[in-house]
Design a protein around this motif. Structure first.
Motif, short mmCIF file in Angstrom:
data_model
loop_
_atom_site.label_atom_id
_atom_site.label_comp_id
_atom_site.label_asym_id
_atom_site.label_seq_id
_atom_site.Cartn_x
_atom_site.Cartn_y
_atom_site.Cartn_z
N GLY A 136 67.79 -21.95 -29.38
CA GLY A 136 68.95 -21.68 -28.53
C GLY A 136 70.02 -20.90 -29.27
N ILE A 137 70.24 -21.28 -30.52
CA ILE A 137 71.23 -20.56 -31.34
C ILE A 137 70.78 -19.11 -31.53
CG2 ILE A 137 72.16 -20.37 -33.69
CD1 ILE A 137 72.24 -23.44 -33.76
N LEU A 138 69.49 -18.91 -31.82
CA LEU A 138 68.99 -17.55 -32.02
C LEU A 138 69.11 -16.72 -30.75
CD1 LEU A 138 65.81 -18.16 -34.23
CD2 LEU A 138 67.96 -17.09 -34.90
N LYS A 139 68.81 -17.32 -29.60
CA LYS A 139 68.96 -16.60 -28.33
C LYS A 139 70.41 -16.21 -28.11
CE LYS A 139 64.99 -18.51 -25.91
NZ LYS A 139 64.50 -19.34 -24.81
N GLN A 140 71.34 -17.13 -28.39
CA GLN A 140 72.76 -16.83 -28.22
C GLN A 140 73.19 -15.72 -29.18
OE1 GLN A 140 74.77 -18.05 -25.72
NE2 GLN A 140 76.02 -16.37 -26.46
N GLN A 141 72.66 -15.75 -30.40
CA GLN A 141 72.99 -14.70 -31.36
C GLN A 141 72.47 -13.34 -30.88
OE1 GLN A 141 71.34 -16.30 -35.00
NE2 GLN A 141 73.27 -17.26 -35.59
N GLN A 142 71.28 -13.34 -30.27
CA GLN A 142 70.74 -12.10 -29.73
C GLN A 142 71.63 -11.58 -28.60
OE1 GLN A 142 66.78 -13.38 -28.64
NE2 GLN A 142 65.88 -12.50 -30.49
N ILE A 143 72.07 -12.48 -27.75
CA ILE A 143 72.96 -12.09 -26.65
C ILE A 143 74.27 -11.55 -27.22
CG2 ILE A 143 74.37 -13.00 -24.75
CD1 ILE A 143 72.00 -14.96 -24.20
N ASN A 144 74.81 -12.23 -28.23
CA ASN A 144 76.06 -11.79 -28.85
C ASN A 144 75.90 -10.41 -29.48
OD1 ASN A 144 77.15 -14.23 -28.11
ND2 ASN A 144 77.14 -15.10 -30.15
N LEU A 145 74.76 -10.19 -30.16
CA LEU A 145 74.52 -8.88 -30.78
C LEU A 145 74.40 -7.78 -29.73
CD1 LEU A 145 72.06 -9.74 -33.69
CD2 LEU A 145 74.40 -8.92 -33.87
N ALA A 146 73.72 -8.09 -28.64
CA ALA A 146 73.58 -7.10 -27.57
C ALA A 146 74.95 -6.78 -26.97
CB ALA A 146 72.64 -7.62 -26.48
N THR A 147 75.77 -7.80 -26.79
CA THR A 147 77.12 -7.60 -26.26
C THR A 147 77.96 -6.78 -27.24
OG1 THR A 147 76.99 -9.70 -25.08
CG2 THR A 147 79.19 -8.80 -25.43
N GLU A 148 77.86 -7.11 -28.52
CA GLU A 148 78.61 -6.35 -29.53
C GLU A 148 78.15 -4.90 -29.57
OE1 GLU A 148 78.22 -8.40 -33.29
OE2 GLU A 148 79.20 -10.21 -32.49
N HIS A 149 76.85 -4.68 -29.40
CA HIS A 149 76.31 -3.32 -29.38
C HIS A 149 76.87 -2.53 -28.20
CE1 HIS A 149 73.47 -0.09 -30.06
NE2 HIS A 149 73.12 -0.17 -28.79
N GLU A 150 76.88 -3.17 -27.05
CA GLU A 150 77.43 -2.51 -25.85
C GLU A 150 78.93 -2.23 -26.03
OE1 GLU A 150 75.87 -1.23 -23.18
OE2 GLU A 150 74.06 -1.73 -24.31
N THR A 151 79.64 -3.19 -26.61
CA THR A 151 81.07 -3.01 -26.86
C THR A 151 81.29 -1.83 -27.81
OG1 THR A 151 81.48 -5.36 -26.50
CG2 THR A 151 83.16 -4.14 -27.71
N ALA A 152 80.47 -1.76 -28.85
CA ALA A 152 80.59 -0.66 -29.81
C ALA A 152 80.32 0.67 -29.14
CB ALA A 152 79.64 -0.88 -30.98
N LYS A 153 79.32 0.71 -28.25
CA LYS A 153 79.03 1.95 -27.53
C LYS A 153 80.21 2.37 -26.65
CE LYS A 153 74.96 2.22 -25.53
NZ LYS A 153 73.69 1.83 -24.87
#
Length: 164
Positions: A89-106
């Motif tokens: 669950g933690i890893l899935k949340q980290q993946q979601i957070n990374l995807a969100t951060e990536h979109e934010t950076a874009k």
């Protein structure tokens, strides 16, 4: 490991429900059957009984210990499964957070590009205004020079008119 209660092994009675009690009833039934059939004679009966008693006690204790160990192993396995699920669950949340951060950076990158373009356009506008002001300054200087010439000409004409 929790202590093993004695009643898990024996209720200290011939009719008890402990592991030892139940195994001894089965062993005694087999010994009695062998004795009645004449396969075990009087003197041998005591030896076989004592040997059986020792073996049954060891087996009952081993069985009880293994049963307890199996229960603890099962609990440990369940805890490991829960821990693994939690970590997943933690890893899935980290993946979601990374995807969100990536979109934010874009998005931030696109905003920076737009701001850069806006600044470039503003700089071009300022250059054009500067060039226009320089042209107006040149025009004013030319107008001033013309005005000074005309003023000098008018003064000359005025002097000529007075002296005539």
């Amino acid at each position: 490991m929790d202590e093993i209660a004695i009643n898990e092994l024996t209720d200290t009675s011939l009719t008890g429900d402990g592991t030892f009690d139940r195994l001894m009833r089965a062993t005694k039934a087999h010994l009695d059957a062998e004795f009645k059939m004449g396969r075990i004679k009087g003197g041998e009966y005591a030896q076989v009984y004592l040997g059986s008693l020792t073996a049954v006690m060891q087996t009952a204790l081993q069985f009880t210990l293994e049963q307890r160990k199996a229960a603890q192993d099962a609990a440990l396995t369940q805890a490991k499964i829960q821990t693994e699920r939690y970590q997943q669950g933690i890893l899935k949340q980290q993946q979601i957070n990374l995807a969100t951060e990536h979109e934010t950076a874009k998005l931030q990158q696109a905003q920076l590009r737009q701001q850069t373009e806006n600044l470039r356009l503003e700089a071009d506008k300022l250059k054009a205004e500067t060039a226009q002001m320089e042209q107006q300054t040149e025009n004013l200087a030319a107008t001033k020079a013309q005005t000074l010439e005309q003023t000098a000409l008018v003064k000359q004409q005025t002097l000529n008119a007075i002296t005539q």
